[in-house]
Design a protein around this motif. Structure first.
Motif, mmCIF file in Angstrom:
data_model
loop_
_atom_site.group_PDB
_atom_site.id
_atom_site.type_symbol
_atom_site.label_atom_id
_atom_site.label_comp_id
_atom_site.label_asym_id
_atom_site.label_seq_id
_atom_site.Cartn_x
_atom_site.Cartn_y
_atom_site.Cartn_z
ATOM 1 N N LEU A 1 88.918 3.952 48.310
ATOM 2 C CA LEU A 1 88.484 4.491 49.595
ATOM 3 C C LEU A 1 89.681 4.952 50.429
ATOM 4 O O LEU A 1 89.609 5.976 51.113
ATOM 5 C CB LEU A 1 87.673 3.442 50.352
ATOM 6 N N GLN A 2 90.777 4.207 50.380
ATOM 7 C CA GLN A 2 91.992 4.667 51.061
ATOM 8 C C GLN A 2 92.491 5.974 50.442
ATOM 9 O O GLN A 2 92.961 6.865 51.155
ATOM 10 C CB GLN A 2 93.075 3.595 50.971
ATOM 11 N N THR A 3 92.376 6.086 49.126
ATOM 12 C CA THR A 3 92.760 7.320 48.452
ATOM 13 C C THR A 3 91.902 8.480 48.923
ATOM 14 O O THR A 3 92.405 9.585 49.178
ATOM 15 C CB THR A 3 92.621 7.160 46.927
ATOM 16 N N GLY A 4 90.589 8.237 49.038
ATOM 17 C CA GLY A 4 89.693 9.287 49.494
ATOM 18 C C GLY A 4 90.058 9.801 50.874
ATOM 19 O O GLY A 4 90.033 11.017 51.133
ATOM 20 N N VAL A 5 90.414 8.886 51.774
ATOM 21 C CA VAL A 5 90.820 9.282 53.127
ATOM 22 C C VAL A 5 92.121 10.081 53.070
ATOM 23 O O VAL A 5 92.267 11.118 53.730
ATOM 24 C CB VAL A 5 90.981 8.039 54.025
ATOM 25 N N ALA A 6 93.083 9.616 52.263
ATOM 26 C CA ALA A 6 94.360 10.318 52.148
ATOM 27 C C ALA A 6 94.158 11.722 51.571
ATOM 28 O O ALA A 6 94.763 12.693 52.043
ATOM 29 C CB ALA A 6 95.326 9.516 51.273
ATOM 30 N N LEU A 7 93.303 11.841 50.556
ATOM 31 C CA LEU A 7 93.043 13.152 49.960
ATOM 32 C C LEU A 7 92.423 14.106 50.975
ATOM 33 O O LEU A 7 92.785 15.283 51.051
ATOM 34 C CB LEU A 7 92.119 13.002 48.754
ATOM 35 N N ALA A 8 91.474 13.594 51.763
ATOM 36 C CA ALA A 8 90.828 14.441 52.765
ATOM 37 C C ALA A 8 91.844 14.925 53.793
ATOM 38 O O ALA A 8 91.839 16.099 54.188
ATOM 39 C CB ALA A 8 89.693 13.673 53.445
ATOM 40 N N ARG A 9 92.740 14.046 54.219
ATOM 41 C CA ARG A 9 93.734 14.432 55.221
ATOM 42 C C ARG A 9 94.803 15.345 54.639
ATOM 43 O O ARG A 9 95.471 16.067 55.379
ATOM 44 C CB ARG A 9 94.356 13.176 55.834
ATOM 45 N N ALA A 10 94.963 15.304 53.313
ATOM 46 C CA ALA A 10 95.914 16.209 52.672
ATOM 47 C C ALA A 10 95.287 17.566 52.391
ATOM 48 O O ALA A 10 95.967 18.469 51.904
ATOM 49 C CB ALA A 10 96.433 15.597 51.377
ATOM 50 N N GLY A 11 93.994 17.712 52.695
ATOM 51 C CA GLY A 11 93.350 19.011 52.562
ATOM 52 C C GLY A 11 92.492 19.193 51.327
ATOM 53 O O GLY A 11 92.255 20.328 50.902
ATOM 54 N N LEU A 12 92.004 18.104 50.741
ATOM 55 C CA LEU A 12 91.173 18.214 49.545
ATOM 56 C C LEU A 12 89.925 19.050 49.816
ATOM 57 O O LEU A 12 89.257 18.876 50.820
ATOM 58 C CB LEU A 12 90.742 16.825 49.066
ATOM 59 N N LYS A 13 89.612 19.959 48.889
ATOM 60 C CA LYS A 13 88.409 20.773 48.960
ATOM 61 C C LYS A 13 87.658 20.656 47.640
ATOM 62 O O LYS A 13 88.249 20.360 46.594
ATOM 63 C CB LYS A 13 88.764 22.243 49.223
ATOM 64 N N ASP A 14 86.338 20.873 47.685
ATOM 65 C CA ASP A 14 85.561 20.874 46.454
ATOM 66 C C ASP A 14 86.159 21.862 45.466
ATOM 67 O O ASP A 14 86.526 22.985 45.832
ATOM 68 C CB ASP A 14 84.101 21.250 46.731
ATOM 69 N N GLY A 15 86.253 21.429 44.228
ATOM 70 C CA GLY A 15 86.812 22.298 43.201
ATOM 71 C C GLY A 15 88.283 22.066 42.947
ATOM 72 O O GLY A 15 88.821 22.540 41.946
ATOM 73 N N THR A 16 88.967 21.328 43.848
ATOM 74 C CA THR A 16 90.374 21.016 43.630
ATOM 75 C C THR A 16 90.488 20.004 42.492
ATOM 76 O O THR A 16 89.809 18.986 42.505
ATOM 77 C CB THR A 16 91.016 20.415 44.897
ATOM 78 N N GLU A 17 91.336 20.288 41.520
ATOM 79 C CA GLU A 17 91.505 19.363 40.400
ATOM 80 C C GLU A 17 92.484 18.257 40.792
ATOM 81 O O GLU A 17 93.532 18.521 41.370
ATOM 82 C CB GLU A 17 92.017 20.099 39.164
ATOM 83 N N LEU A 18 92.117 17.020 40.478
ATOM 84 C CA LEU A 18 92.941 15.865 40.802
ATOM 85 C C LEU A 18 93.573 15.305 39.534
ATOM 86 O O LEU A 18 92.942 15.273 38.478
ATOM 87 C CB LEU A 18 92.109 14.764 41.461
ATOM 88 N N PHE A 19 94.818 14.841 39.670
ATOM 89 C CA PHE A 19 95.510 14.217 38.545
ATOM 90 C C PHE A 19 96.015 12.846 38.989
ATOM 91 O O PHE A 19 96.612 12.712 40.054
ATOM 92 C CB PHE A 19 96.692 15.071 38.082
ATOM 93 N N ILE A 20 95.774 11.849 38.168
ATOM 94 C CA ILE A 20 96.243 10.490 38.449
ATOM 95 C C ILE A 20 97.310 10.160 37.420
ATOM 96 O O ILE A 20 97.076 10.242 36.214
ATOM 97 C CB ILE A 20 95.094 9.471 38.372
ATOM 98 N N GLU A 21 98.507 9.800 37.902
ATOM 99 C CA GLU A 21 99.618 9.485 37.018
ATOM 100 C C GLU A 21 100.199 8.139 37.406
ATOM 101 O O GLU A 21 99.766 7.504 38.352
ATOM 102 C CB GLU A 21 100.679 10.581 37.081
ATOM 103 N N GLY A 22 101.181 7.681 36.643
ATOM 104 C CA GLY A 22 101.819 6.412 36.951
ATOM 105 C C GLY A 22 100.943 5.235 36.567
ATOM 106 O O GLY A 22 100.027 5.328 35.749
#
Length: 239
Positions: free
Chosen positions: A128-149
């Motif tokens: 949920l914290q990630t979701g908030v951070a993504l929204a504030r970074a400008g996430l839009k529908d259709g943006t591809e997300l990558f999880i690393e580390g």
């Protein structure tokens, strides 16, 4: 809404602005998981398989989400992420258990004795914290997300992130340390004079798509989490 949070612009290697929002997710996971394992009498020392997190079970998440009675709230390092007014605590029902008090030997909430549910609350918190951070970074529908580390090995977390952003495709990469890879690419470009785009021939990034799972009530659980995280004062403390 971004004022006072850790939201800013980085500069890419091509000198373009990259909007960024961060929080100390790795620290939160390590600190809370240690308390959960201690409450369950588990030695989580490195190399001890008994300290491994529970296997991903969607049914446990569906139960925790439906009940909406247990939560783990940020921020262990106050002001280090997206909820600067939030006090790190575990919440069960009407009672709040401050992180610092628990770390000092104070009582843990009853749900910490149920390891699978406690880890579910922790992974929900991080997603949920990630979701908030993504929204504030400008996430839009259709943006591809990558999880690393390290988090790419957390099946629970990656499944929750995808469930929170159904309009985007989430993939795990084979990159163990993206920051190190980026530094190496930049160094090679500086040494050889090659353009960064030309370095694509030097390596291939493995991608593994994260399927979307159905978690009814996730939006309502998120609303309850945000309501608690945005409170300036914690609920009734149990010490």
């Amino acid at each position: 809404d971004e004022i006072g949070k850790v939201v800013f612009f980085n500069q890419s290697a091509m000198r373009t602005p990259v909007k960024t929002a961060i929080f100390t997710g790795g620290l939160e996971y390590e600190a809370w998981s240690a308390l959960i394992d201690a409450a369950c009498g588990i030695d989580a020392a490195p190399g001890n398989k008994a300290g491994s997190p529970p296997r991903f079970d969607p049914d446990i998440y569906r139960r925790v989400i439906a009940d909406r009675s247990i939560f783990i709230l940020p921020e262990i390092v106050r002001g280090s992420g997206q909820f600067p007014n939030s006090r790190a605590r575990a919440v069960e029902g009407a009672d709040a258990y401050p992180f610092e008090a628990m770390k000092s030997g104070g009582g843990a909430p009853p749900f910490f004795a149920k390891r699978e549910e406690a880890y579910a609350a922790l992974n929900l918190s991080l997603a949920l914290q990630t979701g908030v951070a993504l929204a504030r970074a400008g996430l839009k529908d259709g943006t591809e997300l990558f999880i690393e580390g390290g988090f790419r090995r957390n099946d629970d977390y990656v499944a929750l992130v995808q469930a929170l952003v159904p309009g985007s495709r989430t993939s795990m990469t084979g990159i163990a340390e993206a920051t190190s890879l980026g530094a190496a690419m930049t160094a090679k470009a500086a040494l050889t004079g090659a353009r960064l785009e030309e370095l694509a021939r030097d390596f291939e990034i493995e991608r593994s798509h994260v399927p979307t799972i159905e978690l009814p009530g996730l939006a309502q659980y998120r609303d309850s989490f945000l309501g608690l995280a945005e409170q300036r004062e914690a609920r009734k403390d149990r010490r």
